[in-house]
Scaffold this active site. Structure first.
Site, short mmCIF file in Angstrom:
data_model
loop_
_atom_site.label_atom_id
_atom_site.label_comp_id
_atom_site.label_asym_id
_atom_site.label_seq_id
_atom_site.Cartn_x
_atom_site.Cartn_y
_atom_site.Cartn_z
N ASN A 180 0.85 -1.18 0.00
CA ASN A 180 0.00 0.00 0.00
C ASN A 180 0.89 1.23 0.00
O ASN A 180 2.05 1.16 0.41
CB ASN A 180 -0.94 0.00 1.21
CG ASN A 180 -2.12 0.93 1.05
OD1 ASN A 180 -1.99 2.13 1.27
ND2 ASN A 180 -3.25 0.39 0.66
N HIS A 400 -10.98 17.19 -2.67
CA HIS A 400 -9.77 17.70 -2.01
C HIS A 400 -8.84 16.53 -1.71
O HIS A 400 -9.09 15.77 -0.77
CB HIS A 400 -10.12 18.39 -0.69
CG HIS A 400 -10.85 19.68 -0.83
ND1 HIS A 400 -11.55 20.25 0.22
CD2 HIS A 400 -10.99 20.52 -1.89
CE1 HIS A 400 -12.10 21.39 -0.20
NE2 HIS A 400 -11.77 21.56 -1.46
N GLU A 401 -7.80 16.36 -2.48
CA GLU A 401 -6.76 15.39 -2.13
C GLU A 401 -5.69 16.13 -1.33
O GLU A 401 -5.08 17.07 -1.82
CB GLU A 401 -6.15 14.75 -3.38
CG GLU A 401 -4.98 13.83 -3.08
CD GLU A 401 -5.31 12.78 -2.02
OE1 GLU A 401 -4.67 12.80 -0.94
OE2 GLU A 401 -6.22 11.96 -2.26
N HIS A 469 -11.89 9.86 2.44
CA HIS A 469 -11.20 8.65 2.02
C HIS A 469 -9.81 8.58 2.64
O HIS A 469 -9.19 9.61 2.90
CB HIS A 469 -11.09 8.60 0.49
CG HIS A 469 -12.36 8.17 -0.17
ND1 HIS A 469 -12.40 7.19 -1.14
CD2 HIS A 469 -13.64 8.57 0.01
CE1 HIS A 469 -13.66 7.02 -1.53
NE2 HIS A 469 -14.43 7.85 -0.85
N GLU A 470 -9.35 7.35 2.88
CA GLU A 470 -8.07 7.08 3.58
C GLU A 470 -8.05 7.63 5.00
O GLU A 470 -6.99 7.72 5.62
CB GLU A 470 -6.86 7.64 2.80
CG GLU A 470 -6.60 6.99 1.47
CD GLU A 470 -7.37 7.68 0.35
OE1 GLU A 470 -7.72 7.00 -0.62
OE2 GLU A 470 -7.60 8.90 0.45
N GLU A 494 -12.23 0.40 -6.24
CA GLU A 494 -11.05 0.76 -7.03
C GLU A 494 -10.09 -0.41 -7.16
O GLU A 494 -9.39 -0.55 -8.18
CB GLU A 494 -10.34 1.96 -6.41
CG GLU A 494 -9.80 1.72 -5.01
CD GLU A 494 -9.25 2.99 -4.36
OE1 GLU A 494 -9.21 4.02 -5.05
OE2 GLU A 494 -8.87 2.93 -3.19
#
Length: 686
Positions: A180, A400-401, A469-470, A494
């Site tokens: 990962n 928004h990353e 996310h994450e 994904e």
């Protein structure tokens, strides 16, 4: 003064019994039985500290209080309109006389579906600041249970679930730890929560936590000789596991238990242990169905990045003078096509990723200042798309990353949210890919737990809904902050483009990841061969087409994506009808069949409508599902549209074989429906 060393309470239905007792040297312990079967054998409680004497032993019981609570509350969105919160409580005050009468409290709440307990540190003269070295909460199991587990990790839950006996964890751990972008395992027997287990005498047991606020995420370390699980908190950059100031408390530790698998799926214990919503006005929080350019990027058909540059600096690189790569997905014209598709099909919103500058040069790097969350690429016209979407009655979802640079995100957060409001965005998908900055912090540590909540509460100031996310896996906080309408925190769709998810994957997630809150799983993939979009990608989706439909019911979320491309949906428009029809908010839910790792069949009634939807999924084994309709109003006949696997369907050889038929059903109808290997079916009842 109270001096007895043992206390007991039962659940309201008397099936569960909790015993609390001080053992030798004043060590607090507890045990739990269900219908006279051991769930948790005598287990130690306590917290080890770094800078003050620990809360492990030397206790006497100086007070106990018992009470009963019973209410029914209504969530802003959810699987059912009404949730009953009914428990018996035991509050034990424990005093360490050798530490100048310093005291703590342990609060136990026993529901019909399980146990919640937490440590509380009241304000007092001899306790102020303290640092947690480790929490030593034990869960001593009654045997070598079958477990559905993920490797213990401080940074990711994006693993395939392993199904094995607890005694086999050590031998299977190495293979379970797949690569990962950011991962930190800690033990050859470390496990994550929610941890789902099944005992040899038929008990279904789920261990998790509730109301994780200002504290580190709890993992579990397994003593695989004695089958004792012990809490293991996520450390910070220097190894400390929690900074506390009295008055304070830990999150709740939860044990859900039943002899019926479906009771685990329907348990609202984790939500019930959270506070009621903090918001007076919740009218702006609305469940939504959406489409977006995401899947074509995941498959490699298009890109997030505007150019193929390898060295980009925000505010320095002049994109108007760079050469576009010709594959950028988030361009004005292409997004308009998605808006048109959404408007035509009654889809609420369009998610756009890769619209903002900076995507060329960040992935896998520890780079602080990657994005400013407000500067678009030259081919993305923010104002024009706002105008166009509004004219079509469609919302655009912001993306928004953070690139793991949390301090950079907080630096820009107010500006980014203001930009959203000015341009008509009322929901954001946030991402935390990569190693966390500040360096050495982990995705699941106390510092990040506080950041995620800060982002959610700050979003509420601007009436913005959040899909993170994450981030940390949910612990029921969406009851308190219902603008948290989505989370990832697991291996999602994904991964079907990254080699595939196991066919049993979605028969397990509702028993594990979804216990604490809904998941943005992004179902609806009809083109299951990825090379149809990207000739260089030979992955395939490990489900049949109609199993993808079933996921809209079995994988509950108030935020559901129709994740495939519009052109593909137009080719299978008769099957797409179910995605158009299916609700995202519910009045009632019923588990018709369930066995973790094997199959799930769920029926739900749409919020405020006389419509029902049924979904059923199975693992790699074909089966015949038995669907009852006894929840329908008696004496009425309904038309059910059944979307089912074709006779020759299978997830690996013929995933797009399906049938659609209409049948009449009443409350007395019992339908037997064949399910293909890796398959499923969906039914709409009107």
């Amino acid at each position: 003064m109270f001096s007895a060393n043992a206390q007991q309470i039962t659940s309201p239905d008397k099936n569960l019994v909790l015993n609390f007792e001080l053992k030798d040297n004043g060590v607090p312990t507890y045990s739990l039985t269900y219908k006279k079967k051991d769930v948790i054998k005598t287990s130690k409680l306590g917290i080890e500290t770094k800078d003050v004497p620990s809360f492990l032993n030397g206790f006497t019981i100086t007070d106990t209080q018992k009470s009963t609570f019973d209410e029914t509350w209504q969530p802003v969105w959810g699987e059912q309109k009404n949730i009953r919160n009914h428990y018996n409580e035991l509050l034990v005050t424990l005093t360490q006389k050798a530490e100048k009468d310093r005291f703590i409290r342990i609060r136990f709440r026993l529901f019909n579906d399980g146990l919640g307990f937490r440590y509380e540190f009241p304000a007092q003269k001899n306790l102020n600041y303290f640092i947690i070295k480790e929490e030593h909460t034990q869960f001593a199991l009654a045997g070598d249970h079958k477990a559905f587990w993920l490797p213990g990790d401080f940074d990711t839950q994006e693993y395939s679930t392993v199904t094995s006996n607890l005694s086999e964890v050590r031998g299977k751990m190495k293979a379970a730890v797949t690569p990962n972008v950011s991962q930190t395992t800690f033990s050859p027997t470390g496990l994550q929560t929610p941890l789902m287990m099944k005992s040899k005498d038929g008990l279904y047991i789920n261990i998790h936590e509730a109301a994780l606020v200002d504290y580190s995420c709890m993992s579990l370390n397994l003593d695989d000789k004695n089958f004792v699980l012990e809490s293991f908190l996520t450390p910070d950059a220097i190894g400390d596991k929690g900074y506390m100031q009295a008055p304070t408390q830990t999150p709740w530790r939860t044990v859900i238990v039943s002899d019926k698998a479906g009771d685990i799926l329907m348990s609202k214990l984790v939500y019930n242990l959270n506070e009621p919503t903090k918001f007076k006005d919740v009218s702006w929080i609305k469940p939504i169905k959406y489409v977006g350019v995401w899947w074509e990027m995941i498959t490699g058909k298009s890109t997030w990045a505007y150019t193929d540059l390898e060295n980009v600096q925000l505010g320095v690189t002049d994109y108007s003078k760079t050469k576009p790569n010709g594959k950028h997905g988030a361009n004005t014209q292409h997004v308009k096509e998605y808006i048109d598709f959404a408007a035509k099909n009654g889809i609420d919103a369009v998610l756009v990723e890769g619209w903002n500058q900076g995507w060329e040069d960040w992935f896998g790097k520890t780079k602080d200042y990657v994005f400013d969350f407000v500067t678009p690429y030259p081919d993305f016209d923010v104002k024009e798309l706002h105008r166009y979407a509004e004219s079509k009655g469609v919302k655009i979802i912001m993306h928004h990353e953070t690139s793991g640079s949390v301090r950079n995100y907080e630096r820009h957060l107010d500006t980014a949210y203001k930009f959203m409001v000015e341009n008509g965005y009322n929901a954001v998908k946030s991402g935390y890919v990569g190693q966390i900055i500040p360096r050495g912090e982990h995705h699941y540590g106390q510092w990040l737990v506080n950041h995620y909540l800060y982002a959610i509460t700050k979003a509420a100031d601007y009436k913005i809904m959040v899909n993170a996310h994450e981030a940390i896996r949910p612990t029921g906080l969406a009851r308190t902050y219902p603008n948290l309408i989505g989370n990832e925190a697991a291996r999602g769709t994904e991964y079907e483009s990254f080699g595939g998810n196991n066919p049993d994957h979605t028969t397990i997630l509702p028993f594990t990841r979804l216990i604490g809150g809904p998941m943005d799983y992004t179902p609806g993939i009809f083109q299951t061969r990825i090379n149809a979009y990207n000739p260089d990608n030979n992955s395939f989706v490990h489900t049949t087409l109609t199993k993808q439909l079933a996921l809209y019911v079995t994988m509950y979320s108030p935020l559901q994506m129709a994740a495939d491309l519009p052109d593909t949906y137009n080719k299978f428009y008769d099957a797409f009808q179910f995605i158009k029809d299916v609700a995202v908010d519910w009045d009632e839910s019923y588990v018709l069949e369930a066995e973790p790792g094997d199959y799930i069949t769920i029926a739900r009634k749409a919020k405020g409508k006389n419509e029902w939807f049924i979904g059923s999924v199975t693992d790699e084994n074909a089966r015949t599902a038995v669907v009852k309709f006894d929840y329908l109003p008696k004496g009425k006949t309904y038309v059910a549209t059944v979307y089912a696997d074709g006779k020759d369907a299978s997830f690996d050889k013929n995933p797009q074989s399906y049938t659609i038929r209409k049948i009449k059903v009443t409350s007395k109808t019992v339908l037997k429906q064949a399910v293909a290997p890796g398959g499923g079916f969906a039914i709409s009842v009107k």
